[in-house]
Design a protein around this motif. Structure first.
Motif, PDB file in Angstrom:
ATOM      1  N   ALA A  52       0.869  -1.365  -0.152  1.00 58.35           N
ATOM      2  CA  ALA A  52      -0.113  -0.093   0.060  1.00 58.35           C
ATOM      3  C   ALA A  52       0.883   1.290  -0.017  1.00 58.35           C
ATOM      4  N   LEU A  53       2.038   1.263   0.448  1.00 64.78           N
ATOM      5  CA  LEU A  53       2.847   2.308   0.692  1.00 64.78           C
ATOM      6  C   LEU A  53       3.353   2.681  -0.828  1.00 64.78           C
ATOM      7  N   THR A  54       3.520   1.657  -1.815  1.00 63.58           N
ATOM      8  CA  THR A  54       3.883   2.149  -3.267  1.00 63.58           C
ATOM      9  C   THR A  54       2.970   3.072  -3.860  1.00 63.58           C
ATOM     10  N   GLY A  55       1.816   3.111  -3.510  1.00 60.88           N
ATOM     11  CA  GLY A  55       0.603   4.051  -3.938  1.00 60.88           C
ATOM     12  C   GLY A  55       0.871   5.371  -3.610  1.00 60.88           C
ATOM     13  N   LEU A  56       1.574   5.821  -2.571  1.00 58.78           N
ATOM     14  CA  LEU A  56       1.837   7.147  -2.302  1.00 58.78           C
ATOM     15  C   LEU A  56       3.010   7.778  -3.132  1.00 58.78           C
ATOM     16  N   PHE A  57       3.631   7.089  -4.017  1.00 51.97           N
ATOM     17  CA  PHE A  57       4.635   7.461  -4.884  1.00 51.97           C
ATOM     18  C   PHE A  57       4.161   7.420  -6.373  1.00 51.97           C
ATOM     19  N   PRO A  58       4.935   8.172  -7.236  1.00 48.25           N
ATOM     20  CA  PRO A  58       4.485   8.083  -8.744  1.00 48.25           C
ATOM     21  C   PRO A  58       4.694   6.617  -9.111  1.00 48.25           C
ATOM     22  N   ALA A  59       3.665   6.415 -10.026  1.00 51.22           N
ATOM     23  CA  ALA A  59       3.373   5.096 -10.586  1.00 51.22           C
ATOM     24  C   ALA A  59       4.479   4.682 -11.200  1.00 51.22           C
ATOM     25  N   ASP A  60       5.451   5.303 -11.865  1.00 46.57           N
ATOM     26  CA  ASP A  60       6.463   4.951 -12.783  1.00 46.57           C
ATOM     27  C   ASP A  60       7.786   4.527 -12.100  1.00 46.57           C
ATOM     28  N   TRP A  61       7.711   4.725 -10.615  1.00 50.06           N
ATOM     29  CA  TRP A  61       8.915   4.430  -9.789  1.00 50.06           C
ATOM     30  C   TRP A  61       9.124   2.960  -9.459  1.00 50.06           C
ATOM     31  N   SER A  62      10.404   2.581  -9.556  1.00 51.83           N
ATOM     32  CA  SER A  62      10.695   1.061  -9.213  1.00 51.83           C
ATOM     33  C   SER A  62      10.527   1.031  -7.925  1.00 51.83           C
ATOM     34  N   GLN A  63      10.643  -0.204  -7.290  1.00 46.84           N
ATOM     35  CA  GLN A  63      10.527  -0.603  -5.660  1.00 46.84           C
ATOM     36  C   GLN A  63      11.884  -0.113  -5.035  1.00 46.84           C
ATOM     37  N   LYS A  64      12.934   0.064  -5.672  1.00 50.53           N
ATOM     38  CA  LYS A  64      14.192   0.516  -5.130  1.00 50.53           C
ATOM     39  C   LYS A  64      14.099   1.941  -5.122  1.00 50.53           C
ATOM     40  N   ALA A  65      13.426   2.538  -6.096  1.00 55.11           N
ATOM     41  CA  ALA A  65      13.390   4.063  -5.953  1.00 55.11           C
ATOM     42  C   ALA A  65      12.358   4.378  -4.753  1.00 55.11           C
ATOM     43  N   VAL A  66      11.427   3.781  -4.525  1.00 55.77           N
ATOM     44  CA  VAL A  66      10.466   3.802  -3.469  1.00 55.77           C
ATOM     45  C   VAL A  66      11.295   3.271  -2.073  1.00 55.77           C
ATOM     46  N   LEU A  67      11.982   2.626  -2.106  1.00 58.88           N
ATOM     47  CA  LEU A  67      12.689   1.970  -0.949  1.00 58.88           C
ATOM     48  C   LEU A  67      13.561   3.266  -0.603  1.00 58.88           C
ATOM     49  N   ARG A  68      14.369   3.780  -1.420  1.00 60.04           N
ATOM     50  CA  ARG A  68      15.486   5.021  -1.267  1.00 60.04           C
ATOM     51  C   ARG A  68      14.788   6.060  -0.650  1.00 60.04           C
ATOM     52  N   ALA A  69      13.602   6.464  -1.230  1.00 56.56           N
ATOM     53  CA  ALA A  69      12.908   7.755  -0.940  1.00 56.56           C
ATOM     54  C   ALA A  69      12.338   7.255   0.503  1.00 56.56           C
ATOM     55  N   THR A  70      11.825   6.287   0.674  1.00 57.00           N
ATOM     56  CA  THR A  70      11.437   5.987   2.054  1.00 57.00           C
ATOM     57  C   THR A  70      12.267   6.182   3.287  1.00 57.00           C
ATOM     58  N   ALA A  71      13.569   5.449   2.959  1.00 60.12           N
ATOM     59  CA  ALA A  71      14.596   5.738   3.799  1.00 60.12           C
ATOM     60  C   ALA A  71      15.142   7.127   3.948  1.00 60.12           C
ATOM     61  N   ALA A  72      15.082   7.924   2.879  1.00 53.69           N
ATOM     62  CA  ALA A  72      15.599   9.296   3.159  1.00 53.69           C
ATOM     63  C   ALA A  72      14.615   9.911   3.950  1.00 53.69           C
ATOM     64  N   ILE A  73      13.287   9.804   3.708  1.00 56.56           N
ATOM     65  CA  ILE A  73      12.532  10.278   4.430  1.00 56.56           C
ATOM     66  C   ILE A  73      12.411  10.125   6.024  1.00 56.56           C
ATOM     67  N   MET A  74      12.768   8.899   6.470  1.00 55.88           N
ATOM     68  CA  MET A  74      12.971   8.322   7.730  1.00 55.88           C
ATOM     69  C   MET A  74      14.217   8.977   8.223  1.00 55.88           C
ATOM     70  N   ALA A  75      15.565   9.049   7.578  1.00 56.32           N
ATOM     71  CA  ALA A  75      16.422   9.779   7.980  1.00 56.32           C
ATOM     72  C   ALA A  75      16.304  11.102   8.250  1.00 56.32           C
ATOM     73  N   VAL A  76      15.629  11.771   7.321  1.00 51.54           N
ATOM     74  CA  VAL A  76      15.399  13.233   7.665  1.00 51.54           C
ATOM     75  C   VAL A  76      14.409  13.489   8.853  1.00 51.54           C
ATOM     76  N   ALA A  77      13.537  12.621   8.863  1.00 53.72           N
ATOM     77  CA  ALA A  77      12.789  12.771   9.998  1.00 53.72           C
ATOM     78  C   ALA A  77      13.567  12.589  11.457  1.00 53.72           C
ATOM     79  N   ALA A  78      14.519  11.519  11.461  1.00 52.86           N
ATOM     80  CA  ALA A  78      15.124  11.489  12.608  1.00 52.86           C
ATOM     81  C   ALA A  78      15.981  12.521  12.897  1.00 52.86           C
ATOM     82  N   ALA A  79      16.530  13.362  11.712  1.00 58.44           N
ATOM     83  CA  ALA A  79      17.510  14.438  11.951  1.00 58.44           C
ATOM     84  C   ALA A  79      16.697  15.775  12.567  1.00 58.44           C
TER      85      ALA A  79
END
Length: 222
Positions: free
Chosen positions: A172-199
């Motif tokens: 369900a999380l993939t639906g929050l990102f553009p449809a043409d994004w790959s799973q690795k792109a979604v993974l990297r974006a999610t990891a970046a968002i979590m790291a920024v939230a921690a900072a």
């Protein structure tokens, strides 16, 4: 005039075992390593170029076993602490963290109870926060920052760099990102968002902690 310190300390352990605490810890680590090797006996180890699901846990188990052997050796050759009274707080929270991770990372069902698989993006922080309360000095703020920092690192390491078949996030999380994004792109974006939230959480709450004024009386007067 010299002062004698004989009898001022606690007597050390007698007999060949000089560090009972190291002995108990070594035995426990060896038992955990043996259990991990037995549980991964049917998994494919693979190679360094194509890692299988058993490579990382087996190497970690061997490292833990070697650490246990080192503790056993130090128990007989180096003076150490005696066994203290055990507390159930640590084992309860650590086991609870492991169980929480196991039932949330993949879909889980037990009779009428069914839980959807949330992936590492939710199971990782949940396990870190629960396991962190194994010590009474744990603080929720620090555990949340650690969870939001360590989880994206594990996501990128296992899901992106090592390409291990580990559920990273719910579909369900993939639906929050553009449809043409790959799973690795979604993974990297999610990891970046979590790291920024921690900072953001770290810097937003740090000023409140450093601005505290110590009003305790250190004069020694009653």
């Amino acid at each position: 005039m010299s002062l004698s310190h004989e009898g001022s300390g606690l007597p050390g352990p007698r007999g060949p075992i000089r560090a009972p605490q190291s002995l108990a810890g070594g035995i426990l680590l060896i038992a955990l390593a043996a259990l991990a090797l037995w549980l991964t006996r049917d998994l494919d180890q693979g190679t360094l170029n194509a890692m299988g699901p058993a490579m990382l846990p087996r190497w970690l188990a061997m490292a833990v076993g070697l650490s246990g052997l080192a503790l056993l050796a130090f128990a007989f050759i180096k003076q150490g602490d005696v066994l203290e009274r055990w507390s159930l707080r640590g084992p309860v929270f650590v086991i609870g963290a492991i169980l929480a991770f196991a039932v949330t990372i993949r879909p889980f069902s037990f009779g009428p109870l069914a839980m959807p698989g949330l992936g590492m993006v939710a199971a990782g922080p949940l396990a870190i926060i629960i396991g962190g309360f194994a010590t009474p000095e744990a603080r929720l703020r620090d555990l949340v920052i650690l969870a939001l920092s360590l989880t994206p690192f594990c996501m990128v390491l296992f899901g992106d760099l090592l390409n291990l078949p580990i559920p990273i996030f719910p579909q369900a999380l993939t639906g929050l990102f553009p449809a043409d994004w790959s799973q690795k792109a979604v993974l990297r974006a999610t990891a970046a968002i979590m790291a920024v939230a921690a900072a953001i959480l770290f810097f937003a709450t740090r000023s409140r902690r450093t601005n505290r004024i110590d009003v305790a009386d250190h004069s020694g007067r009653i």
